[in-house]
Structure formats: C-alpha cells, structure tokens
Design an enzyme around this catalytic site. Structure first.
Site, mmCIF file in Angstrom:
data_model
loop_
_atom_site.group_PDB
_atom_site.id
_atom_site.type_symbol
_atom_site.label_atom_id
_atom_site.label_comp_id
_atom_site.label_asym_id
_atom_site.label_seq_id
_atom_site.Cartn_x
_atom_site.Cartn_y
_atom_site.Cartn_z
ATOM 1 N N ASP A 348 -0.163 -12.083 3.520
ATOM 2 C CA ASP A 348 0.169 -11.256 5.306
ATOM 3 C C ASP A 348 1.511 -12.480 4.844
ATOM 4 O OD1 ASP A 348 -1.027 -11.373 7.786
ATOM 5 O OD2 ASP A 348 -0.846 -12.730 7.588
ATOM 6 N N GLU A 384 2.731 -7.286 2.447
ATOM 7 C CA GLU A 384 2.889 -7.004 3.491
ATOM 8 C C GLU A 384 4.523 -7.871 4.003
ATOM 9 O OE1 GLU A 384 1.425 -7.388 8.718
ATOM 10 O OE2 GLU A 384 1.202 -9.068 7.081
#
Length: 721
Positions: A348, A384
């Site tokens: 993330d 990401e």
C-alpha cells in the site's frame, strides 16, 4: 506472583517460547526502563517484570514458566519531551511490535492517549493507566504441521489475481456454517475453494489481514474499519477474522487457510501497509510504536519533531530510513513467507517506502534490502506506486523485480469505454502491456498489474450504474471518496427497470472484463465484479462492514450469466499464451522475412493510418496478436506456437463494418466471442470478409493452429521455505 527472570537473548525480537519459559526482546534506543506485564484472560494485570539486560538497544530477558496463550504488554519509560520527539509514558500499556497474535480491541473512550485529551495539549502528559482499555499481545507457539504444502509457484505472467476481503467474501454464503462465515476458516471452506477454482483465478489478494483497529471517529459513529488500512501489528493475523478465538488460535487458522488454498492451486498475496500505523499524529492514541520509541519508529518534522511527516494522509509515516524500522519490515515480510507460507505482497502507498529524505528514490534502502534477500527473491512483489506526498505518483518507476498497480491502465480503459475523445492511442499502449511505462528499464508486460476496479472506488457494477458517488452512509456528508470516477450510468442513476439501460450496462460490463482479460500484462479482478456486486454507488466503503460490502451469493439470472461469462473468459486467457505473453511485442524474423507480431487495422482492413490514430473522434480499432511470433519456449524446450487473435473494440454508439484482414495462418478466422450476444457470447462461427461489430461491443476472432505447451498445466517445483 514473583516471576523468575533469566538474562535471555536479544534475538529474535518478540516473544519466543523455549523449554524454560518465554524470551522477551524489544528494541528501544531512548528508553530508560522496560517492563513486561502479564494479564489473565479477563484482562486483569497479574504481575510485571523489568527487563534488566540491554544489548545494542535491545531490552531482553527470559521469564520462566510463561507459556503459549499468555497475554502480555510492555510499559516503557524514558523522557517525556514531545518538542524533541520523545513521548515515553509508562502509564500506557503497549503492544509488542513483534507480537504474533493480538487480543482485544482498544476503547477510544478510555485513557489510551498519552497526553491530556481534555485540554487538547499534546505536550501535557497523561498519567492514567491504559491497560484496561488496550489490546494485549499473546505468546504464540509457532509449531504447525504443514504436511506436503506446496506453493503453486504460478509465474506472474500467467497469474490471474482476485482481490478480495476475507470477511466480506464468505459472510453471507449460506453453504458455509454460520460460525465460519467471514473468517479464515470460511475462506478455507470447501464451498469457497470450489468457487475460486471454478472461476479460474490463480491467486487471491487479501485486503489487509495484519492486525488493525477501528479509528476513534468510526467507533463514535457505530462504524468499523472494514478495509484494514490501520495496522497495529505487522506479525499478527487479524483476530476479528478468526472463528477460533484470539488466544493465538487465529495463527493456526490462518495457516490452515493458506494450506487449503495451496492444495487447490491458488496462491495467497497479502495487501500490506508498511507506510503508516494506527497511532495517527501527535493527537493520536499510544498503543505500541509511539510509546516504544517514537523518534525511532516515526518520521518527524526535522525542525519541529513534535509533529509528524505525513506522506500517507493518515497522520504519520513509518521511518523506514532507520535501520531498526527497516529490520522490522524485513522481519515481518520474511515471517509471513517462512512461517505463514504466503506467496507475495501488494504494498500500500509504496512510494512512501522509497522516500529516504523527501524525494522518492527507487533505489532506496528498502528496495535494496528486499532485492538481496533470498527469502523474498521468489515471491511476488506488487507496488501501489503512489502516495499523497509531493512527487508521489510513480507509475512506471519502480525497480525491475517489482510489478505495479497500473493506474494509467484503469483510467484509460474507463475513459475509452465511456466514449471520451482522444484516448485511442493510449488505449493501444495499455492493452499491449504498457511498454511505454515498463519496457525501458528491462521489465516485461507482467510488471503491469492491470485493473479497472479495486476495493477503493466503484465496483464494476456501480461503474456502469452511477455518474456520481453516493457515500452518505459513511457519515461525512458525501465529501469523502474520489469525485472523478470516469463512470457512466447509461442514462439512469442507480438501479432501474429500463430494459435498454440494463442491457447496455450488462454489455459494458462484458466489455470491461473482456478488455481486462485479453490485455497483455497481469489482470486483477475486484472480488464480486464477476457477478455484478454493487455498493449502491458508495465508492469509499472503508467503514462499511455490513451487507453493503458483503458478497451477495443469491445470484439472479443476469448475475449468474455474468459469472459464467467471466469464468469462460478466464479460461480463454489461460488456454492461450498469446494472450499473456512473457515479452513485449517485437517483430520477428521467420524464414528471412519480418513478421509483425501486433498489427492495428482500420475498418477497411488496412493498417491504421497515422491520421486515424490522431483523430479525437476515433473510438473503434482492430488489433491482431500474431500467435506465430511468441519467441517463447516451453519447459521441454519446444517453441510455443499459438492461435492468432483479431480483436475489434468498438466504443462508439453505432455499429461499425470491418473488412477483416487475412489471418497469419492458412486457417480462416472464426468468431470466438461477441460481447453484444447476451444469450451465448462465446458461440463460435465461421466468418466472411466483412463483419458488423455492434455499438459498444467487442468481437474476437481466432485462427486455429495446433497449440504447443499448455502454459499452466505442468507441476512446478516448490519454493524453498
């Protein structure tokens, strides 16, 4: 009760069970005293032991007769000097940063904040004991019979990823016993396994399962953190997803889930949040890292250490630049691979991990450390590639061993099928693996994780059903969530009885899925998109742990039809290496002549002219993937030859007549897919020289040759773990 304490060892960090008891080791550079406290099952503190030994800033000691299942926490003393980044407060019980299991939920109405909340002054120390209001660490015995567990080891180029939520996936499944629904055991249930196998995905990407907590403002509203991007412990599986309690059995249940998925040939990828924690900024709670050594674990503002650097939008940023924090992350990654047998990670806000000072550095210490680690060499690493800080959007800029969520793919494909002008050229790059982003630094099409929807944003059903977000249920007056979604409701906002609108929505959904699964690169399907899961227009369901997000398994005919379509589409991709090439397109030499491996055609059957490429109104194009030019060998050294495919994309409202180009082989084109055909989209038929492709539709043609080397059929050697 007086516990007997031995010196113990500084490594490994955490609580390690031995024949004599349990060794406790915790890192703190600036502490002056470290105490480990023990609790009974009711949360009552029974006794405490000071750790007397320190080795290279590790406080350690072996406490006799402490056994698995024992609940514990730390109290760490040191300077209370927020102006210089130090916030030690022994009144606040702390979760072990290396805890392998965590029990209990924090009570935000209790004194879990290190400062005087009533005055709001974070410089003023709060002396109230927080132990009754905080989660507890749990001593874990890591022994587990993995038997003949064999990770599937699917090459990333052949992967089909299914992003899913452990709780939401099985919570409403009537074929699973009620106690197991929404748990690791629910995902491991034979009903869940059978579904995933029938769908055909090769990997599940689980939304965060590191132990997390609810944010205080959500608790005040009676809501719960659903996505899980609020981590408390990087070694502990989330206890909320356990059907067998929180006394350490959640670890066993998680392992059993992984073992069951592996037995079915399905890999497990974890969405991990190493960029920030649940402790927020200077006004946040003290639950672990902040009290263990705030200035070590968090990045503070250089000229004002009272405050935190925030590249994540959550209040804090982990200080990956510090060797101990880097070690924490690496130890966590290795733990999940070696002890929990997971197959990869999706990071993330990964740009945050590349920030050594301020700028993003793709050769930063975090990446250098991962690249030389033999344990992580064979697992899937997915970034990401953005954060909320300046310069944080880094799509296409991660190192060679990494794949990336391709946000440009998502945006371009959405805009193309919405009918926007001027996106045809970019659309061509995206469906061919985004060579403009990944080829220049030695990566391959598999570096591009293609997706159209994910947990964050509209579901695919909502993407074709809503023009605007509808997030009122979140309690922020519809101000949260993205405003620009490149969505189109086809003429009605939300559910409608208009048959024409519903037919167009169903066709557009098939177009999106077909584009995704026939593009070069690695497709990621958002869980439930294969049967039109809706969140009623909510594009930010981070706090909706309820029927709005839980998968509805009562499929009506259109939803069942879409599911079957997706499964067939996945099988088509898996059957043909031409649809998941390991290399970017590059013209090949065959018998001394150049053979084009990808060619773009206009409606007249000739190669698309530069003029048409540049026209903003161009919304239809045909592309041919030549199956003779794969330049790949199978595991037996045979050259792979596959069918060629002609794919016609028509995003205009009107049907378009195409003159079909000659196929590369002597076999004629056969139509193998038409997204306009609701009843039987995969009906095969011979074709003639011309074809009319309906408005908002895709046609796929194939020339049949004898395929060599079935791409995913052979058993591969197991990864060493």
């Amino acid at each position: 009760m007086e516990r007997k304490l031995l010196p113990g060892k500084p490594h490994p960090l955490g609580a390690t069970v031995t024949s004599q008891g349990t060794n406790f080791a915790i890192y703190s550079e600036n502490a002056t005293r470290v105490t480990v406290c023990f609790f009974d099952d009711d949360g009552k503190q029974t006794d405490c032991v000071d750790l007397k030994e320190t080795t290279a800033f590790v406080w350690h000691g072996l406490v006799k007769d402490i056994k698995p299942g024992q609940r514990y926490g730390y109290r760490v003393d040191g300077p209370w000097d927020p102006a210089n980044g130090h916030r030690f407060n022994p009144a606040k019980l702390l979760v072990d940063p290396y805890a392998e299991a965590i029990a209990g939920e924090p009570d935000h109405k209790g004194p879990i904040y290190p400062y005087d909340v009533m005055s709001g002054d974070d410089m003023k120390k709060d002396e109230q004991d927080s132990a009754a209001y905080t989660p507890k660490s749990v001593v874990v015995d890591g022994h587990f019979d993995w038997g003949n567990d064999c990770p599937p080891e699917t090459p990333i180029a052949e992967s089909i990823i299914y992003e899913m939520h452990v709780r939401g996936f099985s919570k409403r499944n009537p074929d699973i016993p009620e106690k197991l629904r929404g748990t690791y055991a629910g995902l491991a249930h034979e009903s869940s396994i059978a579904y995933l196998r029938k769908l055909g995905v090769t990997a599940v990407e689980l939304l965060p399962v590191h132990h997390f907590i609810d944010e205080g403002h959500l608790a005040d509203r009676g809501l719960h953190d659903y996505w899980g991007y609020n981590t408390l412990g990087y070694f502990a599986p989330m206890a909320r997803y356990s059907s067998s309690g929180d006394d350490g059995q959640q670890v066993v249940e998680f392992k059993e889930m992984v073992k069951a998925l592996h037995a079915a040939g399905i890999e497990v990828i974890l969405d991990v949040v190493y960029n920030h924690t649940c402790e927020g900024n200077e006004k946040g709670p003290m639950l672990s890292f902040k009290g263990v050594d705030n200035s070590v674990y968090y990045r503070t503002v250089q000229d004002s250490p009272q405050h935190y650097m925030d590249y994540t939008g959550t209040g804090n940023t982990l200080n990956v630049y510090h060797p101990q924090v880097l070690k924490l992350l690496m130890d966590s990654l290795r733990y999940w691979v070696t002890e929990m047998h997971v197959d990869g990670f999706r990071f993330d806000l990964a740009s945050t991990l590349a920030r050594e000072l301020h700028d993003v550095n793709k050769l930063g210490a975090f990446f250098d450390t991962i690249h030389q680690d033999p344990t992580l060499a064979d697992v899937k690493l997915i970034a990401e590639p953005w954060d909320v800080g300046e310069g944080g959007y880094q799509v296409g800029n991660f190192p060679v061993l990494w794949a990336e969520w391709n946000g440009k793919y998502r945006d371009t494909v959405r805009r193309f099928w919405k009918g926007d002008n001027g996106v045809l050229s970019d659309f061509a790059y995206r469906i061919c693996g985004s060579s403009d982003l990944y080829q220049g630094d030695g990566r391959k099409p598999s570096a591009s994780i293609n997706f159209i929807t994910a947990h964050d944003g509209f579901t695919l059903c909502d993407l074709v059903s809503y023009n605007e977000k509808h997030n009122e249920a979140n309690g922020d007056n519809n101000t949260d969530g993205a405003d620009n979604n490149d969505s189109w409701n086809m003429g009605a906002e939300g559910p409608t009885d208009d048959e024409n609108v519903n037919n167009l929505r169903e066709r557009q959904t098939r177009n999106f899925l077909t584009t995704l699964l026939l593009s070069q690169g690695v497709p990621m399907i958002a869980g439930g998109d294969e049967f039109a899961r809706s969140q009623m227009g909510n594009n930010n369901c981070y706090c909706q742990d309820n029927e709005l997000t839980w998968y509805d398994w009562n499929l009506d005919e259109p939803r069942k039809r879409l599911h079957d379509f997706t499964a067939q589409l996945i099988q088509l991709r898996k059957d043909h290496p031409n649809l998941h090439r390991r290399k970017f397109f590059q013209d090949s030499q065959i018998r001394g002549s150049v053979v084009r491996d990808v060619t773009w055609f206009g409606t007249d059957g000739n190669e698309l002219s530069e003029e048409v490429w540049n026209e903003p109104w161009s919304k239809s194009v045909a592309v041919m993937f030549n199956g003779k030019t794969l330049n790949q060998m199978d595991e037996d050294g045979q050259k792979i030859v596959d069918d060629s495919f002609l794919i016609i994309f028509n995003a205009s409202d009107q049907g378009v007549e195409y003159t079909l180009p000659d196929p590369p082989s002597k076999s004629p084109w056969r139509q193998v897919l038409d997204t306009e055909n609701i009843a039987d989209p995969f009906a095969e038929s011979e074709t003639h020289d011309k074809a009319i492709v309906g408005g908002r539709a895709i046609r796929v043609y194939s020339d049949s040759v004898e395929s060599v080397a079935k791409s995913a059929s052979k058993q591969r050697p197991a990864r060493t773990i």
